[in-house]
Design an enzyme around this catalytic site. Structure first.
Site, PDB file in Angstrom:
ATOM      1  N   LEU A 118      39.252  48.279  32.083  1.00  0.00           N
ATOM      2  CA  LEU A 118      37.829  48.622  32.012  1.00  0.00           C
ATOM      3  C   LEU A 118      37.118  48.272  33.316  1.00  0.00           C
ATOM      4  O   LEU A 118      36.136  48.895  33.692  1.00  0.00           O
ATOM      5  CB  LEU A 118      37.156  47.850  30.867  1.00  0.00           C
ATOM      6  CG  LEU A 118      37.645  48.134  29.444  1.00  0.00           C
ATOM      7  CD1 LEU A 118      37.105  47.102  28.465  1.00  0.00           C
ATOM      8  CD2 LEU A 118      37.197  49.531  29.012  1.00  0.00           C
TER       9      LEU A 118
ATOM     10  N   GLU B   3      37.638  45.725  37.253  1.00  0.00           N
ATOM     11  CA  GLU B   3      38.520  44.896  38.070  1.00  0.00           C
ATOM     12  C   GLU B   3      37.718  44.100  39.082  1.00  0.00           C
ATOM     13  O   GLU B   3      36.806  44.638  39.712  1.00  0.00           O
ATOM     14  CB  GLU B   3      39.515  45.821  38.792  1.00  0.00           C
ATOM     15  CG  GLU B   3      40.774  45.130  39.163  1.00  0.00           C
ATOM     16  CD  GLU B   3      41.907  46.105  39.502  1.00  0.00           C
ATOM     17  OE1 GLU B   3      41.846  47.274  39.098  1.00  0.00           O
ATOM     18  OE2 GLU B   3      42.830  45.658  40.185  1.00  0.00           O
TER      19      GLU B   3
ATOM     20  N   LYS C 153      39.983  39.666  29.323  1.00  0.00           N
ATOM     21  CA  LYS C 153      39.883  39.357  30.746  1.00  0.00           C
ATOM     22  C   LYS C 153      41.172  38.667  31.152  1.00  0.00           C
ATOM     23  O   LYS C 153      41.536  37.642  30.583  1.00  0.00           O
ATOM     24  CB  LYS C 153      38.676  38.428  30.940  1.00  0.00           C
ATOM     25  CG  LYS C 153      38.217  38.321  32.335  1.00  0.00           C
ATOM     26  CD  LYS C 153      36.827  37.741  32.391  1.00  0.00           C
ATOM     27  CE  LYS C 153      36.052  38.397  33.485  1.00  0.00           C
ATOM     28  NZ  LYS C 153      34.646  38.147  33.458  1.00  0.00           N
TER      29      LYS C 153
ATOM     30  N   ASP D  10      24.024  34.547  37.755  1.00  0.00           N
ATOM     31  CA  ASP D  10      24.371  35.794  38.441  1.00  0.00           C
ATOM     32  C   ASP D  10      24.094  36.990  37.537  1.00  0.00           C
ATOM     33  O   ASP D  10      24.954  37.854  37.371  1.00  0.00           O
ATOM     34  CB  ASP D  10      25.828  35.753  38.891  1.00  0.00           C
ATOM     35  CG  ASP D  10      26.133  36.852  39.906  1.00  0.00           C
ATOM     36  OD1 ASP D  10      25.176  37.360  40.542  1.00  0.00           O
ATOM     37  OD2 ASP D  10      27.305  37.207  40.058  1.00  0.00           O
TER      38      ASP D  10
ATOM     39  N   LYS E 282      23.040  40.402  36.611  1.00  0.00           N
ATOM     40  CA  LYS E 282      22.936  41.653  37.378  1.00  0.00           C
ATOM     41  C   LYS E 282      23.407  42.792  36.481  1.00  0.00           C
ATOM     42  O   LYS E 282      24.018  42.545  35.424  1.00  0.00           O
ATOM     43  CB  LYS E 282      23.749  41.564  38.667  1.00  0.00           C
ATOM     44  CG  LYS E 282      25.209  41.279  38.441  1.00  0.00           C
ATOM     45  CD  LYS E 282      25.904  41.061  39.748  1.00  0.00           C
ATOM     46  CE  LYS E 282      27.347  40.695  39.488  1.00  0.00           C
ATOM     47  NZ  LYS E 282      28.059  40.291  40.656  1.00  0.00           N
TER      48      LYS E 282
ATOM     49  N   ASN F 247      26.611  43.072  34.380  1.00  0.00           N
ATOM     50  CA  ASN F 247      26.805  42.138  33.263  1.00  0.00           C
ATOM     51  C   ASN F 247      26.028  42.533  32.016  1.00  0.00           C
ATOM     52  O   ASN F 247      26.004  41.790  31.039  1.00  0.00           O
ATOM     53  CB  ASN F 247      26.383  40.725  33.682  1.00  0.00           C
ATOM     54  CG  ASN F 247      27.282  40.158  34.750  1.00  0.00           C
ATOM     55  OD1 ASN F 247      28.476  40.455  34.769  1.00  0.00           O
ATOM     56  ND2 ASN F 247      26.735  39.375  35.652  1.00  0.00           N
TER      57      ASN F 247
ATOM     58  N   ASP G 189      29.825  37.698  30.270  1.00  0.00           N
ATOM     59  CA  ASP G 189      30.058  36.638  31.258  1.00  0.00           C
ATOM     60  C   ASP G 189      29.022  35.533  31.276  1.00  0.00           C
ATOM     61  O   ASP G 189      28.871  34.871  32.290  1.00  0.00           O
ATOM     62  CB  ASP G 189      30.168  37.224  32.669  1.00  0.00           C
ATOM     63  CG  ASP G 189      31.540  37.808  32.909  1.00  0.00           C
ATOM     64  OD1 ASP G 189      32.371  37.742  31.992  1.00  0.00           O
ATOM     65  OD2 ASP G 189      31.776  38.314  34.009  1.00  0.00           O
TER      66      ASP G 189
ATOM     67  N   THR H 298      26.051  41.478  45.950  1.00  0.00           N
ATOM     68  CA  THR H 298      24.723  41.826  46.417  1.00  0.00           C
ATOM     69  C   THR H 298      23.706  40.741  46.030  1.00  0.00           C
ATOM     70  O   THR H 298      23.708  40.280  44.901  1.00  0.00           O
ATOM     71  CB  THR H 298      24.285  43.197  45.835  1.00  0.00           C
ATOM     72  OG1 THR H 298      22.871  43.246  45.896  1.00  0.00           O
ATOM     73  CG2 THR H 298      24.730  43.374  44.396  1.00  0.00           C
TER      74      THR H 298
END
Ligand code: ADE
Length: 326
Positions: free
Chosen positions: A19, A21, A42, A136, A138, A141, A154, A176
């Site tokens: 799904l 990487e 995962k 993090d 973003k 996620n 996550d 980013t």
């Protein structure tokens, strides 16, 4: 792992296509052969984790994820390990990434953006109340389930893959910084909760605008703009949305709006219903500890061996004492 059919098996899960990487991990869809249910697995490479001295961090993060059970957060189901890999089994979310909607629809209507934002804040605030910070947040996620509800992936695993973290901070070479709070970029220590809220503000902006509030190809210019919170709202933002975004994208974390204040905000409250869920969390960390030991079986038999030796020693001393008395 075995391969009795032509598909790879990990425990009761049959692995399917990839799904996503990252640097340290792959996420694969898998099927629980006992129930037929889909999960996302995962797959982490043990060698890479050892090489990057991330063992303790990963154990801590996985344990943290087990503490988190919320309808808008991807649930960690179990953790397994082979000699070379770690498998983190997660709830499978089948609606794709939230930001695919922006790609297809350009931007979301304010009511729809608000619904996702309310769910995002609910999940983020729940984690903060348990001292869990994402650090993090973003678009990648944020997933959407079959009922059109948000699922953050996550949470608690933010130290893992993709981000190349060794010191708990985001490294700009690996990701980013568009969603990162100015105090995080500053690297002078920051509070996880206020930093996460900043990222939520950027996400809300992107959902409603269809583009980023801070977007520069030159990294230094980007940092400067984030530090000064130099952005403008497009004409279609309502005054209420504009006011709230200004309060979230406040470069001063000390005066930035808090989650408690957000729940009182008029724009935020429109149509808001808190989620109903069973808060009880039963935690078993046995699998987390077993993940980095060579083999669970060996650990158990060693403990058994130690107990046997202890009992024998006890018995011997008992017999000796009896002999002395005779
Ligand atoms: N991609 C990453 N995590 C996922 C999950 N839990 N479900 C579906 N796709 C994913």
């Amino acid at each position: 792992m075995n391969a009795t059919s032509n598909r790879l098996r990990v425990g009761k899960y049959e692995l399917g296509k990839t799904l996503g990487e990252g640097t340290f991990a792959k996420v694969k869809i898998a099927k629980n052969v006992e129930t037929g249910e889909n999960v996302a697995i995962k797959v982490l490479d043990k060698d890479k984790i050892l090489k990057h001295k991330m063992v303790e961090q990963i154990k801590r993060e996985i344990s943290t994820m087990k503490l988190v059970k919320h309808p808008y957060i991807v649930q960690l189901l179990e953790v397994m390990a082979s000699k070379t890999r770690i498998y983190i089994v997660l709830e499978y979310v089948n609606g794709g990434e939230l930001f695919d909607k922006i790609v297809h629809q350009t931007r979301l209507k304010e009511d729809e953006a608000r619904k996702y934002f309310q769910q995002l804040i609910d999940a983020v605030d729940y984690c903060h109340s348990r001292n869990v910070y994402h650090r993090d947040l973003k678009p990648e996620n944020l997933l959407v389930d079959a009922n059109g509800n948000l699922k953050i992936s996550d949470f608690g695993l933010s130290a893992l893959p993709q981000q190349c973290r060794a010191d708990g901070l985001l490294h700009t070479t690996c990701g980013t910084p568009n969603y990162v709070a100015p105090e995080v970029i500053n690297d002078k220590g920051y509070h996880g909760a206020t930093a996460d809220l900043w990222s939520c503000g950027v996400i809300l902006y992107v959902l409603m605008a269809g583009y980023l509030p801070f977007d520069e190809s030159n990294l230094m210019t980007l940092y400067r703009k984030i530090h000064k919170a130099e952005f403008t709202c497009p004409s279609w933002f309502s005054p209420g949305a504009r006011r709230l975004i200004m309060k979230i994208l406040n470069p001063n974390p000390k005066t930035r709006i808090t989650a408690a204040q957000m729940y009182k905000n008029e724009w935020f409250r429109k149509g808001y219903t808190p989620p109903k869920f069973d808060e009880e969390v039963r935690i078993n960390l046995d699998d987390v500890d077993a993940v980095f030991s060579e083999s669970t079986v060996r650990t158990k038999s060693f403990a058994w061996h130690v107990r046997c030796v202890r009992m024998l020693k006890h018995e011997i001393s008992f017999v000796r004492a009896g002999l002395r008395r005779q």
